[in-house]
Design a protein around this motif. Structure first.
Motif, PDB file in Angstrom:
ATOM      1  N   VAL A 142     -67.564 -67.868   5.136  1.00  0.00           N
ATOM      2  CA  VAL A 142     -68.247 -66.596   5.313  1.00  0.00           C
ATOM      3  C   VAL A 142     -69.541 -66.624   4.520  1.00  0.00           C
ATOM      4  O   VAL A 142     -69.531 -66.858   3.302  1.00  0.00           O
ATOM      5  CB  VAL A 142     -67.349 -65.423   4.836  1.00  0.00           C
ATOM      6  CG1 VAL A 142     -68.057 -64.090   5.026  1.00  0.00           C
ATOM      7  CG2 VAL A 142     -66.003 -65.447   5.540  1.00  0.00           C
TER       8      VAL A 142
ATOM      9  N   THR B 247     -72.562 -65.087   2.602  1.00  0.00           N
ATOM     10  CA  THR B 247     -72.854 -63.869   1.843  1.00  0.00           C
ATOM     11  C   THR B 247     -74.242 -64.011   1.238  1.00  0.00           C
ATOM     12  O   THR B 247     -74.877 -65.063   1.344  1.00  0.00           O
ATOM     13  CB  THR B 247     -71.828 -63.650   0.710  1.00  0.00           C
ATOM     14  OG1 THR B 247     -72.019 -64.671  -0.277  1.00  0.00           O
ATOM     15  CG2 THR B 247     -70.402 -63.673   1.235  1.00  0.00           C
ATOM     16  N   LYS B 248     -74.699 -62.994   0.572  1.00  0.00           N
ATOM     17  CA  LYS B 248     -76.011 -63.036  -0.085  1.00  0.00           C
ATOM     18  C   LYS B 248     -76.058 -64.092  -1.190  1.00  0.00           C
ATOM     19  O   LYS B 248     -77.114 -64.607  -1.510  1.00  0.00           O
ATOM     20  CB  LYS B 248     -76.357 -61.671  -0.676  1.00  0.00           C
ATOM     21  CG  LYS B 248     -76.637 -60.627   0.377  1.00  0.00           C
ATOM     22  CD  LYS B 248     -76.985 -59.307  -0.267  1.00  0.00           C
ATOM     23  CE  LYS B 248     -77.235 -58.266   0.799  1.00  0.00           C
ATOM     24  NZ  LYS B 248     -77.581 -56.967   0.232  1.00  0.00           N
TER      25      LYS B 248
END
Length: 125
Positions: A65, A67-68
């Motif tokens: 996943v 993410t930032k």
């Protein structure tokens, strides 16, 4: 709603002692060959590493996943799988090994000793 019958200790033992072990052996032979050719020291894999490989490559139970702050790897559990789902997963692992790795993994009812010679031949490829 009917609850899925939980798999047995014997089924879990087959997964770890046969399926995961065959993958671990095959992957470690590949690593040994890689280390020899490239003069590197990639470490040998544990059974947990081989299990992660199966979950990722065969069953698609590893999700990455974004993410930032970077990519997070999430390992989805197999423990909640009922007997029929578990058996499907074992068949998928055997089929992937046969097709992609040219490695025959015995069925639960087969005597592994009968396959030792073939097992050695498959791992040496």
């Amino acid at each position: 709603m009917e609850t899925a019958k939980q798999r047995s200790i014997k089924q879990n033992k087959y997964r770890w002692s046969v399926i995961v072990k065959y993958y671990q052996d095959w992957l470690n032979i590949a690593i040994t060959e890689h280390n020899r050719i490239h003069e590197t020291q990639v470490p040998m894999l544990t059974d947990k590493d081989a299990n992660f490989y199966i979950k990722d490559k065969v069953w698609g139970l590893i999700e990455r996943v974004g993410t930032k702050v970077g990519v997070i790897t999430v390992e989805l559990p197999l423990r909640n799988a009922g007997v029929s789902t578990f058996e499907e997963r074992m068949e998928q692992a055997r089929a992937f090994a046969a097709q992609e790795l040219h490695l025959e993994i015995p069925l639960p009812h087969e005597d592994i000793r009968d396959l030792e010679e073939q097992y050695a031949d498959n791992l040496s490829r």
